[in-house]
Write an enzyme that holds these catalytic residues in place. Structure first.
Site, PDB file in Angstrom:
ATOM      1  N   LYS A   1     -19.268 -18.551  71.461  1.00  0.00           N
ATOM      2  CA  LYS A   1     -18.905 -18.692  73.044  1.00  0.00           C
ATOM      3  C   LYS A   1     -18.306 -20.350  73.075  1.00  0.00           C
ATOM      4  CE  LYS A   1     -22.603 -15.923  75.009  1.00  0.00           C
ATOM      5  NZ  LYS A   1     -23.482 -15.961  76.153  1.00  0.00           N
TER       6      LYS A   1
ATOM      7  N   LYS B   1     -20.222 -22.620  73.088  1.00  0.00           N
ATOM      8  CA  LYS B   1     -21.111 -23.297  74.340  1.00  0.00           C
ATOM      9  C   LYS B   1     -22.217 -23.962  73.503  1.00  0.00           C
ATOM     10  CE  LYS B   1     -21.031 -19.854  78.194  1.00  0.00           C
ATOM     11  NZ  LYS B   1     -22.119 -19.303  79.029  1.00  0.00           N
TER      12      LYS B   1
HETATM   13  N1  C2G Z   1     -23.868 -15.395  87.091  1.00  0.00           N
HETATM   14  C1  C2G Z   1     -23.678 -15.154  88.370  1.00  0.00           C
HETATM   15  N2  C2G Z   1     -23.551 -16.192  89.341  1.00  0.00           N
HETATM   16  C2  C2G Z   1     -23.120 -17.639  88.869  1.00  0.00           C
HETATM   17  C3  C2G Z   1     -23.299 -17.775  87.451  1.00  0.00           C
HETATM   18  C4  C2G Z   1     -23.592 -16.788  86.384  1.00  0.00           C
HETATM   19  O1  C2G Z   1     -24.173 -14.214  88.823  1.00  0.00           O
HETATM   20  N3  C2G Z   1     -23.076 -18.451  89.962  1.00  0.00           N
HETATM   21  C5  C2G Z   1     -24.461 -14.361  86.155  1.00  0.00           C
HETATM   22  C6  C2G Z   1     -23.395 -13.855  85.079  1.00  0.00           C
HETATM   23  O2  C2G Z   1     -22.192 -13.278  85.569  1.00  0.00           O
HETATM   24  C7  C2G Z   1     -23.979 -13.292  84.034  1.00  0.00           C
HETATM   25  C8  C2G Z   1     -25.414 -14.175  83.964  1.00  0.00           C
HETATM   26  O3  C2G Z   1     -25.424 -14.694  85.272  1.00  0.00           O
HETATM   27  O4  C2G Z   1     -24.030 -12.043  84.369  1.00  0.00           O
HETATM   28  C9  C2G Z   1     -25.882 -15.160  82.929  1.00  0.00           C
HETATM   29  O5  C2G Z   1     -24.436 -15.925  82.919  1.00  0.00           O
HETATM   30  P1  C2G Z   1     -24.187 -16.869  81.655  1.00  0.00           P
HETATM   31  O6  C2G Z   1     -25.575 -17.429  81.111  1.00  0.00           O
HETATM   32  O7  C2G Z   1     -23.027 -17.763  82.098  1.00  0.00           O
HETATM   33  O8  C2G Z   1     -23.822 -15.675  80.730  1.00  0.00           O
HETATM   34  P2  C2G Z   1     -22.440 -15.535  80.005  1.00  0.00           P
HETATM   35  O9  C2G Z   1     -22.090 -16.839  79.242  1.00  0.00           O
HETATM   36  O10 C2G Z   1     -21.523 -14.873  80.852  1.00  0.00           O
HETATM   37  O11 C2G Z   1     -22.906 -14.666  78.573  1.00  0.00           O
HETATM   38  O12 C2G Z   1     -22.986 -10.774  76.008  1.00  0.00           O
HETATM   39  C10 C2G Z   1     -22.746 -11.179  77.295  1.00  0.00           C
HETATM   40  C11 C2G Z   1     -22.831 -12.620  77.281  1.00  0.00           C
HETATM   41  O13 C2G Z   1     -23.820 -12.852  76.659  1.00  0.00           O
HETATM   42  C12 C2G Z   1     -22.805 -13.298  78.728  1.00  0.00           C
END
Ligand code: C2G
Length: 138
Positions: free
Chosen positions: A45, A47
Site C-alpha cells: 500500500k 503506506k
Molecule cells: N474508514 C471509515 N471511515 C473513515 C476512514 C476509514 O469507515 N473516515 C474505514 C475504511 O473504509 C476501512 C477501515 O476504516 O474499512 C480501515 O481503514 P484503513 O486503515 O484506511 O484501511 P485500508 O488501508 O483501506 O486497508 O485488505 C484491505 C485493506 O487492508 C484495507
C-alpha cells in the site's frame, strides 16, 4: 455465534475507524480485525505507518467492539481467514465497494460495505497537523 471480520491499517486511530468497528460489530457477536502489518503496508500500500503494528494492535485490542486482532500479511489471505475463523460476515468501508464481492462466491460469508465516515482520514490528520505546525512556527 455470528462472527465478523474486517481488514485495515488503522494508523492514527480516529473516530472514522471507531464508527466502522462499532457498526461491524453490530453485524454479529464476535469481531475479528485483520490488521495490516508494517511490511504489508509498505510493500502493498506504500503506506509508512506512524504507529508500528504492535502499537496499532494494542490500540485496537483496547476497543470494546474488537474481540481478536490477527495480522494481515497478504491480499490473498481473506478466503483462508474466513474459513479458518468460520466467519459469517466480511465487512469493509464502502471505499472498497465491490472489491471483495468474489468472497460471496468463494466462501459462505456475506459481504457488507459500510458507509465511510466523511471528512476524517489518517492522511487528512497528517495534513492538518503539518499546517498547524507551520502556523505555530509562523
Ligand atoms: N474508514 C471509515 N471511515 C473513515 C476512514 C476509514 O469507515 N473516515 C474505514 C475504511 O473504509 C476501512 C477501515 O476504516 O474499512 C480501515 O481503514 P484503513 O486503515 O484506511 O484501511 P485500508 O488501508 O483501506 O486497508 O485488505 C484491505 C485493506 O487492508 C484495507
Amino acid at each position: 455465534m455470528r462472527r465478523i471480520i474486517t481488514y485495515g491499517t488503522f494508523d492514527l486511530l480516529h473516530y472514522g475507524h471507531i464508527n466502522l468497528l462499532r457498526r461491524a460489530k453490530e453485524q454479529g457477536d464476535y469481531l475479528i480485525v485483520a490488521l495490516s502489518t508494517d511490511e504489508f503496508n509498505w510493500k502493498e500500500k506504500q503506506k509508512k505507518c506512524y504507529f508500528s503494528y504492535e502499537k496499532r494492535k494494542q490500540l485496537l485490542e483496547a476497543i470494546r467492539y474488537v474481540d481478536l486482532v490477527i495480522p494481515e500479511e497478504s491480499w490473498e489471505q481473506k478466503i483462508f481467514d474466513i474459513n479458518q475463523y468460520n466467519v459469517d460476515v466480511f465487512v469493509m468501508g464502502n471505499d472498497w465497494e465491490g472489491q471483495f464481492d468474489f468472497l460471496k462466491e468463494k466462501t459462505s460469508s456475506d459481504v457488507v460495505y459500510l458507509e465511510r465516515t466523511p471528512e476524517i482520514s489518517t492522511t487528512q490528520i497528517k495534513k492538518d497537523l503539518e499546517s498547524m505546525g507551520n502556523k505555530i512556527i509562523d
